[in-house]
Enzyme design. Structure first.
Site, mmCIF file in Angstrom:
data_model
loop_
_atom_site.group_PDB
_atom_site.id
_atom_site.type_symbol
_atom_site.label_atom_id
_atom_site.label_comp_id
_atom_site.label_asym_id
_atom_site.label_seq_id
_atom_site.Cartn_x
_atom_site.Cartn_y
_atom_site.Cartn_z
ATOM 1 N N LYS A 188 -17.406 -20.542 11.758
ATOM 2 C CA LYS A 188 -16.582 -19.342 11.568
ATOM 3 C C LYS A 188 -17.202 -18.326 10.616
ATOM 4 O O LYS A 188 -16.918 -17.129 10.726
ATOM 5 C CB LYS A 188 -15.188 -19.725 11.082
ATOM 6 N N ASP A 246 -6.853 -16.078 13.477
ATOM 7 C CA ASP A 246 -6.232 -17.173 12.734
ATOM 8 C C ASP A 246 -5.094 -16.669 11.851
ATOM 9 O O ASP A 246 -4.098 -17.366 11.650
ATOM 10 C CB ASP A 246 -7.263 -17.888 11.854
#
Length: 303
Positions: free
Chosen positions: A73, A110
């Site tokens: 990420k 997210d």
């Protein structure tokens, strides 16, 4: 009924290492079938040393979009043509969207996924106290979400001083209410923070079961002494959803805490990503949720 795969079928997928355990293919392919889009979504293993090759190759193949999970990420952000303001602030990317001028736009859904169940609860989090366990890429998104909720005090507990400072340093300009706590060396300080917390969020992998390590399901990121400091009525949110419930959430419920796991976060971040890739305002969230639950065997069993 799923659209038959043909020479015209477009590709989307999730990059990670490991990634074959991911629920995202079941979830997204259910949505694609309901939408009638001639796409297929696959789990795409990508070792760290091959990440750039994989990302560039998928662009050349006209891949429509990608999710990104552990451990990429942060690293994948360096491969993007540009970043959304949110991804730049968070310092982590979990969604790659085709850039109109070529390459990839890095975004972060997210934050949207994490916020969804908290907002659905109808509670006000303005001015509340939160504790975040862990300081990896997911923790960065959680901190951004908690700031958006208006939390008045956010304590991030991390076992690695270097990683903890790496998270805190870029946050200080936009999250003055965030402070760090060295997890191993300040046990009493952590217990005090937990006793004061309205919301505790676990972003670590401790307690996540897998086919190769089922015993991990018995572990909790908090010791018994730390668990006993949780205040009844507070909310404990574990980003893990295998097993359901985790050992942490079982202990929290026994203390009279409200508990949330990470399945709805997974569903909602995936739906947000699909909106970005497809340009559609409405996607079949219910079908995505049902497919994820079915893949978990009815809900008793991360992207």
């Amino acid at each position: 009924m799923p659209t038959p795969i043909s020479g015209h079928t477009a590709l989307a997928g999730v990059l990670g290492d490991p990634v074959r355990h991911s629920l995202s293919p079941a979830m997204h392919n259910a949505a694609l079938a309901e939408l009638g889009l001639d796409w297929v979504y696959l789990a795409l293993p990508a070792p760290a040393e091959e990440l750039e090759t994989v990302v560039r190759g998928l662009e050349a193949l006209d891949c429509r979009g990608l999710n990104v999970t552990l451990p990429h990420k942060q690293a994948v952000a360096r491969l993007c043509r540009s970043l959304s303001p949110l991804a730049e602030r968070v310092g982590a990317v979990n969604t790659l969207v085709r850039h109109p001028e070529g390459g990839w736009l890095g975004d972060n859904t997210d934050v949207t996924g994490f916020l969804a169940p908290l907002r659905a609860s109808g509670s006000s989090w303005h001015g509340r106290r939160a504790v975040v366990l862990g300081c990896g890429g997911s923790a960065r998104a959680v901190v951004a979400a908690l700031v958006e909720l208006g939390c008045g005090a956010i304590t991030v507990a991390g076992r690695s001083s270097a990683r903890l400072e790496g998270l805190l340093s870029p946050c200080r300009s936009w999250a003055p209410q965030v402070q760090g706590l060295a997890w191993d060396s300040q046990t009493e300080s952590l217990q005090h923070a937990l006793a004061q917390a309205d919301l505790v969020v676990n972003t670590t992998p401790v307690g996540m079961a897998s086919a190769t390590n089922p015993e991990a399901a018995q572990q909790s990121p908090l010791t018994l002494a730390e668990l006993e400091t949780l205040r009844p009525g507070s909310t404990v949110y574990d980003l893990i959803y295998t097993p359901r419930p985790t050992a942490l959430l079982q202990a929290a419920s026994a203390r009279g805490c409200q508990s949330l796991d990470g399945l709805e976060m997974l569903v909602q971040q995936g739906a947000a990503a699909l909106r970005l890739w497809s340009g559609l305002e409405t996607v079949p969230v219910a079908a995505m949720r049902a497919a994820a639950l079915a893949q978990l065997g009815g809900g008793n069993s991360r992207p």
